[in-house]
Write an enzyme that holds these catalytic residues in place. Structure first.
Site, short mmCIF file in Angstrom:
data_model
loop_
_atom_site.label_atom_id
_atom_site.label_comp_id
_atom_site.label_asym_id
_atom_site.label_seq_id
_atom_site.Cartn_x
_atom_site.Cartn_y
_atom_site.Cartn_z
N ASP A 54 0.87 -1.18 0.00
CA ASP A 54 0.00 0.00 0.00
C ASP A 54 0.90 1.23 0.00
OD1 ASP A 54 -2.05 2.07 1.00
OD2 ASP A 54 -3.27 0.27 1.04
N ASP A 72 3.45 2.20 -4.57
CA ASP A 72 2.53 3.20 -5.14
C ASP A 72 2.23 2.74 -6.56
OD1 ASP A 72 1.27 5.32 -6.33
OD2 ASP A 72 2.45 6.84 -5.27
N TYR A 161 -15.60 7.65 -10.74
CA TYR A 161 -15.37 6.31 -10.20
C TYR A 161 -15.92 5.25 -11.17
CZ TYR A 161 -15.65 2.43 -6.81
OH TYR A 161 -15.54 1.23 -6.15
N1 LIG Z 1 -15.50 -1.28 -0.16
C1 LIG Z 1 -16.50 -1.38 -1.02
O1 LIG Z 1 -17.67 -1.28 -0.64
C2 LIG Z 1 -16.20 -1.65 -2.48
C3 LIG Z 1 -17.26 -1.94 -3.34
C4 LIG Z 1 -16.99 -2.17 -4.69
C5 LIG Z 1 -15.68 -2.14 -5.16
N2 LIG Z 1 -14.67 -1.85 -4.30
C6 LIG Z 1 -13.31 -1.79 -4.84
O2 LIG Z 1 -12.44 -2.62 -4.08
C7 LIG Z 1 -11.14 -2.02 -4.02
C8 LIG Z 1 -10.70 -1.86 -2.57
O3 LIG Z 1 -11.69 -1.11 -1.90
P1 LIG Z 1 -11.57 -0.72 -0.36
O4 LIG Z 1 -12.95 -0.55 0.13
O5 LIG Z 1 -10.65 -1.62 0.36
O6 LIG Z 1 -10.92 0.72 -0.51
P2 LIG Z 1 -10.16 1.61 0.60
O7 LIG Z 1 -10.31 3.02 0.20
O8 LIG Z 1 -10.58 1.19 1.96
O9 LIG Z 1 -8.67 1.12 0.37
C9 LIG Z 1 -7.95 1.44 -0.80
C10 LIG Z 1 -6.49 1.40 -0.46
O10 LIG Z 1 -5.76 1.79 -1.62
C11 LIG Z 1 -4.64 2.54 -1.18
N3 LIG Z 1 -4.14 3.36 -2.28
C12 LIG Z 1 -4.65 4.54 -2.75
N4 LIG Z 1 -3.88 5.01 -3.75
C13 LIG Z 1 -2.89 4.09 -3.93
C14 LIG Z 1 -1.78 4.01 -4.82
N5 LIG Z 1 -1.52 4.97 -5.71
N6 LIG Z 1 -0.98 2.94 -4.73
C15 LIG Z 1 -1.19 1.98 -3.81
N7 LIG Z 1 -2.22 2.00 -2.93
C16 LIG Z 1 -3.04 3.05 -2.99
C17 LIG Z 1 -5.15 3.36 -0.02
O11 LIG Z 1 -4.10 3.78 0.83
C18 LIG Z 1 -6.09 2.36 0.66
O12 LIG Z 1 -5.45 1.66 1.70
C19 LIG Z 1 -11.26 -0.70 -4.79
O13 LIG Z 1 -10.84 -0.91 -6.12
C20 LIG Z 1 -12.73 -0.41 -4.76
O14 LIG Z 1 -13.12 0.38 -5.85
C21 LIG Z 1 -14.90 -1.61 -2.97
#
Ligand SMILES: NC(=O)c1ccc[n+]([C@@H]2O[C@H](COP(=O)([O-])OP(=O)(O)OC[C@H]3O[C@@H](n4cnc5c(N)ncnc54)[C@H](O)[C@@H]3O)[C@@H](O)[C@H]2O)c1
Length: 338
Positions: A54, A72, A161
């Site tokens: 992360d 990243d 998004y």
């Molecule tokens: N949580 C939900 O309800 C949900 C629903 C549908 C899809 N998703 C998808 O699942 C995935 C994970 O979701 P989540 O809920 O865990 O999101 P989150 O926001 O809780 O976590 C995302 C993580 O990505 C990291 N991040 C951001 N930019 C980054 C970069 N440039 N390089 C590396 N890491 C980076 C952040 O630090 C964070 O820890 C996403 O693609 C999201 O779109 C989530």
């Protein structure tokens, strides 16, 4: 049966078994999903076989369970170095900006969501990795049929998004057909969980409501009471991600964007279910126009028939069992404020 995240043994795996002893990399591992997916993968495949990564540090306590790398995803060299160093064979690419944050920072969302996925796919192509990509109900838009939203239908999302999720689905399809990459994915609904807080999505209310109910017996919701959206409890989501990556790829016609859902619910329905356990719980509403507009552009309930047919998807958690388990887990962890 609800109450367990156990899934069938890994014998039928394709993406994972097919990569032999190569390791699994999880990007965005410190977020809501990664905080639970990484432990689930480590339990299943061994702690040293799963590399968490992360741009921010993992939550306290999680760092020493197995390898963690700063990656990243907008920097291809960082991804490349970790994939090569750890001999990674499968990437769960979770790093992204979620719907509400992406709407506030569209340029960064494009760079992270699209740029990150493109770079992950490029590294995967060079190193022969399988890739899991989480799409979302946000990949649909106002022109999509709202009820029983089909697997293959109109996708004209009105949010940054959603645009990155549709384009991501297509890019994964392209890498599969053009380069033979083993890409797979789910259109996840809003996820309810109690380990890590959500990262700025439109369905965050369905997590916040439980924390506030346990702590204060009241919650102010940012969506209208009748806003119905698909939801899933995290154990079902983890099982879906792992099962999809393990199934024989020959079974899959829709590789990269399977509709999956466990339940469709609104704030007023969830509040009523919480009141069965906490009769003095009260909810009121202060609608946030930005997030309400996003929610209004999404489907009300998905048809997940393709996932059921092609790889045997079946949810185990419904509204009653999810609510009971969330309240039990949070009651045990949080001290009520009164
Ligand atoms: N949580 C939900 O309800 C949900 C629903 C549908 C899809 N998703 C998808 O699942 C995935 C994970 O979701 P989540 O809920 O865990 O999101 P989150 O926001 O809780 O976590 C995302 C993580 O990505 C990291 N991040 C951001 N930019 C980054 C970069 N440039 N390089 C590396 N890491 C980076 C952040 O630090 C964070 O820890 C996403 O693609 C999201 O779109 C989530």
């Amino acid at each position: 049966m609800p109450g367990t995240t156990r899934i069938a043994p890994a014998f039928g795996s394709n993406a994972v078994r097919g990569s032999g002893m190569r390791r699994i990399l999880v990007t965005g591992a410190s977020g809501q999903i990664g905080s639970e997916l990484v432990p689930a993968l480590r339990t299943r495949y061994g702690a040293l076989r799963v590399v968490a990564s992360d741009v921010r540090l993992p939550p306290a306590g999680a760092a020493h369970d197995g390898p963690f790398e700063h990656v990243d995803c907008v920097h291809i060299r960082e991804i490349e170095a970790v994939v090569a160093r750890h001999d990674v064979g499968t990437i769960y690419h979770l790093a992204a900006l979620l719907s509400a944050v992406a709407e506030e920072r569209p340029r960064v969302a494009w760079e992270v969501n699209m740029g990150g996925l493109y770079r992950v796919l490029e590294v995967a192509r060079q190193h022969g990795c399988a890739v899991f990509f989480p799409s979302s109900i946000g990949a649909f838009g106002p022109g999509t049929p709202r009820m029983a939203t089909p697997q293959d239908t109109i996708q004209r999302p009105s949010t940054m998004y959603g645009i990155t999720k549709v384009a991501g689905e297509l890019l994964c399809d392209y890498y599969a057909s053009r380069f033979g990459l083993d890409t797979r994915g789910l259109r996840l609904p809003g996820l309810i969980s109690h380990v890590a807080l959500p990262g700025g999505g439109t369905t965050d209310w369905a997590v916040e409501i439980f924390y506030q109910a346990v702590r204060y017996r009241r919650y102010t919701c940012f969506l209208r009471p009748d806003t119905q959206l698909d939801m899933m409890y995290m154990p079902d989501a983890l099982r879906a991600m792992i099962e999809l990556m393990e199934v024989d790829g020959a079974c899959l016609a829709h590789r990269n964007a399977f509709n999956v859902t466990s339940m469709s619910l609104s704030p007023e329905q969830l509040a009523e279910e919480i009141r069965r356990h906490l009769p003095d719980f009260a909810i009121d509403y202060e609608v946030d126009p930005l997030r309400q507009a996003i929610a209004d552009s999404w489907p009300r309930s998905l048809d997940d028939g393709a996932a059921r047919k092609e790889w045997g998807w079946s949810p185990r958690w419904g509204l009653a069992s999810t609510t009971r388990d969330m309240l039990e887990k949070l009651e045990a962890r949080l001290r009520p404020a009164h």
